[in-house]
Design a protein around this motif. Structure first.
Motif, short mmCIF file in Angstrom:
data_model
loop_
_atom_site.label_atom_id
_atom_site.label_comp_id
_atom_site.label_asym_id
_atom_site.label_seq_id
_atom_site.Cartn_x
_atom_site.Cartn_y
_atom_site.Cartn_z
N ALA A 120 37.37 6.58 76.63
CA ALA A 120 37.55 6.33 75.20
C ALA A 120 37.40 4.85 74.88
N GLU A 121 37.98 4.00 75.71
CA GLU A 121 37.89 2.56 75.47
C GLU A 121 36.44 2.08 75.58
N LEU A 122 35.74 2.52 76.60
CA LEU A 122 34.37 2.10 76.79
C LEU A 122 33.46 2.64 75.68
N MET A 123 33.68 3.89 75.29
CA MET A 123 32.90 4.44 74.17
C MET A 123 33.11 3.62 72.91
N GLY A 124 34.33 3.22 72.66
CA GLY A 124 34.63 2.41 71.47
C GLY A 124 33.93 1.07 71.50
N LYS A 125 33.93 0.43 72.66
CA LYS A 125 33.26 -0.87 72.79
C LYS A 125 31.76 -0.74 72.56
N ILE A 126 31.16 0.29 73.15
CA ILE A 126 29.72 0.50 72.98
C ILE A 126 29.40 0.81 71.51
N ALA A 127 30.19 1.67 70.89
CA ALA A 127 29.97 2.02 69.48
C ALA A 127 30.12 0.79 68.58
N ASP A 128 31.09 -0.07 68.87
CA ASP A 128 31.27 -1.29 68.09
C ASP A 128 30.04 -2.19 68.20
N ARG A 129 29.51 -2.31 69.42
CA ARG A 129 28.33 -3.16 69.61
C ARG A 129 27.12 -2.58 68.89
N VAL A 130 26.93 -1.28 68.96
CA VAL A 130 25.81 -0.64 68.26
C VAL A 130 25.92 -0.91 66.76
N GLU A 160 27.24 -3.47 65.35
CA GLU A 160 26.90 -4.88 65.13
C GLU A 160 25.39 -5.11 65.06
N TRP A 161 24.63 -4.27 65.74
CA TRP A 161 23.17 -4.42 65.75
C TRP A 161 22.57 -4.17 64.37
N GLU A 162 23.23 -3.38 63.54
CA GLU A 162 22.75 -3.06 62.20
C GLU A 162 21.31 -2.54 62.22
N VAL A 163 21.08 -1.57 63.10
CA VAL A 163 19.78 -0.91 63.20
C VAL A 163 19.99 0.59 63.08
N THR A 164 18.90 1.32 62.96
CA THR A 164 19.00 2.78 62.89
C THR A 164 19.46 3.33 64.24
N GLN A 165 19.95 4.57 64.21
CA GLN A 165 20.33 5.21 65.47
C GLN A 165 19.13 5.34 66.39
N LYS A 166 17.97 5.57 65.83
CA LYS A 166 16.77 5.69 66.67
C LYS A 166 16.50 4.40 67.43
N VAL A 167 16.56 3.28 66.75
CA VAL A 167 16.32 1.98 67.39
C VAL A 167 17.43 1.68 68.40
N ALA A 168 18.66 1.93 68.03
CA ALA A 168 19.78 1.69 68.95
C ALA A 168 19.66 2.55 70.19
N ALA A 169 19.28 3.80 70.02
CA ALA A 169 19.11 4.70 71.17
C ALA A 169 18.02 4.17 72.09
N GLU A 170 16.93 3.69 71.52
CA GLU A 170 15.86 3.12 72.34
C GLU A 170 16.36 1.92 73.13
N ARG A 171 17.16 1.06 72.49
CA ARG A 171 17.73 -0.10 73.20
C ARG A 171 18.60 0.33 74.38
N THR A 178 18.52 9.25 74.13
CA THR A 178 17.99 9.89 72.93
C THR A 178 18.91 9.63 71.74
N GLN A 179 18.37 9.79 70.55
CA GLN A 179 19.17 9.61 69.35
C GLN A 179 20.30 10.64 69.26
N PRO A 180 20.06 11.93 69.61
CA PRO A 180 21.19 12.87 69.59
C PRO A 180 22.31 12.47 70.57
N ARG A 181 21.92 11.91 71.72
CA ARG A 181 22.94 11.46 72.69
C ARG A 181 23.74 10.30 72.11
N LEU A 182 23.07 9.37 71.43
CA LEU A 182 23.77 8.27 70.78
C LEU A 182 24.70 8.80 69.70
N ASN A 183 24.23 9.78 68.95
CA ASN A 183 25.07 10.38 67.91
C ASN A 183 26.34 10.95 68.50
N ASP A 184 26.23 11.60 69.67
CA ASP A 184 27.43 12.11 70.36
C ASP A 184 28.40 10.97 70.66
#
Length: 100
Positions: free
Chosen positions: A27-37, A39-50, A54-60
């Motif tokens: 939970a802690e690590l998921m929160g840190k990753i989500a916070d960083r994503v 901060e990027w202020e990009v679409t889920q598609k771009v963030a998933a590529e980074r 996949t975008q559905p995996r990022l959405n999860d």
């Protein structure tokens, strides 16, 4: 029925202290990753590529679907998301609690 007190929600719902620790770390690590994503202020598609997922995996991940991620998977995502290196620390229990 007596009220039980738990130090975290994970201690209350998981069967063993080890499972609770695993969920707490995930939970802690998921929160840190989500916070960083965020901060990027990009679409889920771009963030998933980074992140190399996949975008559905990022959405999860962004929706906190913790059961869909192992601790290993989250550690692997942490480098592209967080940069640097992951640091682990261990806190000893007070001696009185350890003797119970």
């Amino acid at each position: 029925m007596a009220n039980e007190r738990f130090s975290s929600v994970w201690d209350a719902i998981e069967d063993t202290p080890e499972q609770a620790d695993n969920m707490r770390l995930r939970a802690e690590l998921m929160g840190k990753i989500a916070d960083r994503v965020a901060e990027w202020e990009v679409t889920q598609k771009v963030a998933a590529e980074r992140l190399g997922i996949t975008q559905p995996r990022l959405n999860d991940l962004l929706n906190g679907r913790i059961s869909r991620f192992s601790l290993d998977a989250l550690v692997n995502l942490s480098r592209p998301a967080l940069g640097g290196h992951l640091h682990f620390s261990f806190e000893d229990k007070p001696k009185e609690a350890a003797m119970i």
